[in-house]
Write a protein that holds these residues in place. Structure first.
Motif, short mmCIF file in Angstrom:
data_model
loop_
_atom_site.label_atom_id
_atom_site.label_comp_id
_atom_site.label_asym_id
_atom_site.label_seq_id
_atom_site.Cartn_x
_atom_site.Cartn_y
_atom_site.Cartn_z
N ALA A 66 71.17 -4.28 32.09
CA ALA A 66 69.73 -4.48 31.89
C ALA A 66 69.25 -5.83 32.39
N LEU A 67 70.16 -6.67 32.89
CA LEU A 67 69.73 -7.97 33.43
C LEU A 67 68.81 -7.73 34.63
N PRO A 68 67.59 -8.21 34.58
CA PRO A 68 66.61 -7.84 35.62
C PRO A 68 66.79 -8.58 36.94
N LEU A 167 67.64 -14.17 39.58
CA LEU A 167 68.55 -14.83 38.65
C LEU A 167 68.06 -16.23 38.29
N LEU A 168 67.56 -16.95 39.27
CA LEU A 168 67.03 -18.29 39.00
C LEU A 168 65.82 -18.21 38.07
N SER A 169 64.99 -17.21 38.25
CA SER A 169 63.84 -17.02 37.37
C SER A 169 64.28 -16.67 35.95
N ILE A 170 65.31 -15.85 35.82
CA ILE A 170 65.86 -15.51 34.51
C ILE A 170 66.39 -16.76 33.82
N GLU A 172 65.42 -19.89 34.27
CA GLU A 172 64.34 -20.80 33.89
C GLU A 172 63.54 -20.25 32.71
N ARG A 173 63.32 -18.94 32.68
CA ARG A 173 62.45 -18.36 31.67
C ARG A 173 63.19 -17.97 30.39
N SER A 177 66.72 -22.26 27.86
CA SER A 177 66.23 -22.73 26.56
C SER A 177 67.23 -22.48 25.44
N SER A 178 68.24 -21.66 25.69
CA SER A 178 69.22 -21.35 24.64
C SER A 178 70.36 -22.36 24.59
#
Length: 316
Positions: A66-68, A167-170, A172-173, A177-178
């Motif tokens: 499910a990783l977009p 992947l880079l967008s995933i 950053e978004r 943050s985790s």
């Protein structure tokens, strides 16, 4: 008992008590030191366990179908392979002795034939960049530029860039943050991925809007660098990377009508897939990016000719 003897006895008792107190204080200090060392070791073990849990958590996230990333929008040459190897089209060979045209039916295209070719090609062309980026994430921009210069197939380049930018967008978004703000991983990510993202956003900006972009954000080096930053081992990273490609191919085969979902899971769980991934990891483990190259030349033809198909269900 004389007065002098009585005083000597009291003095001896006082000295004995003082010696006992000194001994107790020494033993107390030793006990406190052992307690401090035990607490320190317990803290190290807890931090290590938390690190393992965190790495395992990211392992499951990055291996999730499910990783977009958009990888399932591409067939990695499978649709073109099927179109260019139709079993219903017989080949004719002229016999000058009998002057007849015997019909020889080609073997039907199969997923079991395509999978080893695609996986070997994928490993030989991209896995060295994953390994290099994991071993030294600071070289991300250089590895990305090197990979961009060596890709021959335009269609393959578009797929790599599209998935890498996703992947880079995933990251950053969602993922960045985790990480704990003061952790070494967060600091390394800030020092590596933020400048890389800034370079990507600067592409096409004036002045020199028509200059080539400083980075392209290909998937292989980005995947290796991000896996290193979140704590995945090199073995975990390479295995997940290759297995993700197998998952994308199996999904494409299901949508192309080659087999159903149960056969898809059987293929993913098969010993053959496990052995292929293990063999390719061993083959590419010590290969540098300067030695990376296409091991299945026809794969570039299948992928490159996908965009000229009359009809297609996957992206080019």
């Amino acid at each position: 008992m004389s007065q002098l003897q009585h005083e000597r006895a009291l003095s001896n008792d006082a000295e004995a008590i003082e010696d006992e107190i000194d001994d107790l204080e020494r033993r107390l200090a030793e006990a406190k030191e052992r307690q401090r060392q035990a607490q320190q070791q317990r803290s190290v073990v807890q931090e290590s366990n938390l690190g393992v849990i965190s790495a395992n958590h990211f392992l499951l996230l990055l291996s999730d179908s499910a990783l977009p990333l958009g990888s399932f929008a591409f067939s990695s040459g499978l649709e073109s392979y099927l179109a260019h190897n139709k079993s219903s089209s017989p080949s004719h060979s002229t016999s000058f002795v009998t002057n007849k045209l015997p019909k020889t039916k080609l073997p039907p295209p199969s997923f079991t034939s395509f999978l080893p070719l695609s996986l070997s090609s994928y490993a030989s062309t991209t896995l060295p960049y994953v390994l290099a980026a994991h071993r030294d994430p600071a070289q991300l921009a250089l590895l990305d530029d090197t990979l961009d210069a060596t890709i021959v197939c335009t269609v393959g380049r578009r797929a790599s860039v599209a998935q890498g930018r996703a992947l880079l967008s995933i990251w950053e978004r969602s993922l960045s943050s985790s990480l704990p703000p003061s952790s070494a991983s967060a600091e390394a990510a800030a020092a590596i991925l933020k400048p890389f993202s800034a370079l990507l956003r600067s592409a096409g900006a004036p002045p020199g809007w028509n200059d080539p972009p400083p980075v392209s954000a290909h998937l292989p080096p980005l995947f290796g660098a991000i896996c290193a930053l979140v704590g995945l081992s090199l073995e975990q990273t390479t295995y997940v990377y290759l297995l993700s490609h197998v998952k994308a191919l199996v999904s494409a085969a299901v949508r192309a009508g080659m087999f159903g979902p149960y056969q898809a899971q059987k293929t993913l769980a098969s010993r053959q897939v496990q052995e292929m991934i293990g063999a390719l990891m061993k083959r590419e483990w010590e290969r540098g990016v300067e030695e990376a190259g296409q091991s299945v030349p026809v794969m570039d033809l299948w992928i490159g000719r996908h965009e000229v198909l009359y009809s297609r269900i996957f992206n080019s």
